[in-house]
Design a protein around this motif. Structure first.
Motif, PDB file in Angstrom:
ATOM      1  N   VAL A 296       0.834  -1.209   0.000  1.00  0.00           N
ATOM      2  CA  VAL A 296       0.000   0.000   0.000  1.00  0.00           C
ATOM      3  C   VAL A 296       0.867   1.257   0.000  1.00  0.00           C
ATOM      4  CG1 VAL A 296      -1.693   1.305   1.351  1.00  0.00           C
ATOM      5  CG2 VAL A 296      -1.920  -1.163   1.116  1.00  0.00           C
ATOM      6  N   GLU A 297       1.968   1.227   0.741  1.00  0.00           N
ATOM      7  CA  GLU A 297       2.844   2.412   0.824  1.00  0.00           C
ATOM      8  C   GLU A 297       3.376   2.810  -0.550  1.00  0.00           C
ATOM      9  OE1 GLU A 297       3.634  -0.530   2.596  1.00  0.00           O
ATOM     10  OE2 GLU A 297       2.452   0.127   4.316  1.00  0.00           O
ATOM     11  N   VAL A 298       3.702   1.816  -1.357  1.00  0.00           N
ATOM     12  CA  VAL A 298       4.218   2.096  -2.705  1.00  0.00           C
ATOM     13  C   VAL A 298       3.115   2.698  -3.565  1.00  0.00           C
ATOM     14  CG1 VAL A 298       5.174   1.068  -4.808  1.00  0.00           C
ATOM     15  CG2 VAL A 298       5.989   0.310  -2.570  1.00  0.00           C
ATOM     16  N   LYS A 299       1.909   2.130  -3.466  1.00  0.00           N
ATOM     17  CA  LYS A 299       0.793   2.669  -4.248  1.00  0.00           C
ATOM     18  C   LYS A 299       0.493   4.106  -3.836  1.00  0.00           C
ATOM     19  CE  LYS A 299      -1.550  -1.769  -4.780  1.00  0.00           C
ATOM     20  NZ  LYS A 299      -2.783  -2.481  -4.508  1.00  0.00           N
TER      21      LYS A 299
ATOM     22  N   THR B 268       6.023   5.863 -15.142  1.00  0.00           N
ATOM     23  CA  THR B 268       6.796   7.051 -15.521  1.00  0.00           C
ATOM     24  C   THR B 268       8.027   7.170 -14.633  1.00  0.00           C
ATOM     25  OG1 THR B 268       4.773   8.153 -16.243  1.00  0.00           O
ATOM     26  CG2 THR B 268       6.678   9.564 -15.802  1.00  0.00           C
ATOM     27  N   PHE B 269       7.854   6.957 -13.343  1.00  0.00           N
ATOM     28  CA  PHE B 269       8.956   7.035 -12.377  1.00  0.00           C
ATOM     29  C   PHE B 269      10.024   5.980 -12.677  1.00  0.00           C
ATOM     30  CE2 PHE B 269      10.917   5.667  -8.400  1.00  0.00           C
ATOM     31  CZ  PHE B 269      11.353   6.864  -7.859  1.00  0.00           C
TER      32      PHE B 269
ATOM     33  N   GLY C  69      11.816  -2.066  -4.436  1.00  0.00           N
ATOM     34  CA  GLY C  69      11.471  -3.420  -4.861  1.00  0.00           C
ATOM     35  C   GLY C  69      10.750  -3.460  -6.200  1.00  0.00           C
ATOM     36  N   LEU C  70      10.805  -2.363  -6.928  1.00  0.00           N
ATOM     37  CA  LEU C  70      10.111  -2.307  -8.214  1.00  0.00           C
ATOM     38  C   LEU C  70      10.954  -2.886  -9.342  1.00  0.00           C
ATOM     39  CD1 LEU C  70       8.666   1.294  -7.838  1.00  0.00           C
ATOM     40  CD2 LEU C  70       7.481  -0.882  -7.439  1.00  0.00           C
TER      41      LEU C  70
ATOM     42  N   GLU D 105      17.285   8.386 -13.657  1.00  0.00           N
ATOM     43  CA  GLU D 105      17.687   8.974 -12.378  1.00  0.00           C
ATOM     44  C   GLU D 105      16.962   8.341 -11.183  1.00  0.00           C
ATOM     45  OE1 GLU D 105      14.667  11.973 -14.172  1.00  0.00           O
ATOM     46  OE2 GLU D 105      16.294  10.711 -14.929  1.00  0.00           O
ATOM     47  N   ASN D 106      15.921   7.550 -11.454  1.00  0.00           N
ATOM     48  CA  ASN D 106      15.173   6.903 -10.374  1.00  0.00           C
ATOM     49  C   ASN D 106      15.530   5.427 -10.213  1.00  0.00           C
ATOM     50  OD1 ASN D 106      13.755   9.315  -9.963  1.00  0.00           O
ATOM     51  ND2 ASN D 106      12.196   8.755 -11.441  1.00  0.00           N
ATOM     52  N   LEU D 107      16.580   4.991 -10.882  1.00  0.00           N
ATOM     53  CA  LEU D 107      16.936   3.571 -10.873  1.00  0.00           C
ATOM     54  C   LEU D 107      17.208   3.046  -9.467  1.00  0.00           C
ATOM     55  CD1 LEU D 107      17.589   0.955 -12.369  1.00  0.00           C
ATOM     56  CD2 LEU D 107      19.914   1.800 -12.675  1.00  0.00           C
ATOM     57  N   VAL D 108      18.048   3.733  -8.705  1.00  0.00           N
ATOM     58  CA  VAL D 108      18.414   3.258  -7.364  1.00  0.00           C
ATOM     59  C   VAL D 108      17.184   3.198  -6.465  1.00  0.00           C
ATOM     60  CG1 VAL D 108      19.771   3.779  -5.294  1.00  0.00           C
ATOM     61  CG2 VAL D 108      20.795   4.056  -7.559  1.00  0.00           C
TER      62      VAL D 108
END
Length: 135
Positions: A84-87, A99-100, A114-115, A105-108
């Motif tokens: 839920v926190e990720v959503k 999109t993220f 855990g995506l 730049e959002n790889l790390v």
């Protein structure tokens, strides 16, 4: 077993039996007429397109409907299994998550959430070994 014959009759004077078909559009809506116009002009008559502009593309590698539905179902299940926190981080919007994740730049952070798998992180450079002395 005895065959039964059913006979249907329509009373042309009954208003419930009046055809709703507008025969004067038959030629304009015939696929052969549409394709002839397309061959001449290279475009499809915009009045034949519902909900906006026509969409052109190479869809030969898309597969069939069953395969597409399987992809959608798999993506839906993956979204539903996220914490839920990720959503919440992505405003309950899978498109924001995609999109993220697709921004380098959002790889790390994507890996930390855990995506994405850790294997996607760049490997640190190996330390250089001292060069042997040359004689």
């Amino acid at each position: 077993m005895e065959k039964r014959v059913v006979k249907l009759e329509f009373n042309k004077d009954d208003p419930r039996c009046v055809s709703q078909t507008q025969a004067h559009f038959a030629k304009d809506l015939n696929i052969n007429s549409i394709m002839k116009k397309y061959d001449k002009t290279g475009t499809i008559d915009p009045s034949l397109i519902k909900n906006g502009r026509p969409f052109y593309g190479d869809f030969t590698k898309m597969g069939d409907l069953q395969t597409a539905m399987a992809v959608v179902n798999k993506a839906t299940a993956a979204w539903e299994n996220l914490p839920v926190e990720v959503k919440i981080k992505f405003n309950q919007n899978p498109l924001e998550l995609l999109t993220f994740v697709n921004k380098p730049e959002n790889l790390v952070e994507s890996v930390n959430l855990g995506l994405l798998p850790r294997e996607m992180l760049p490997k640190p450079p190996e330390p250089e070994l001292p060069k042997p002395p040359t004689a």
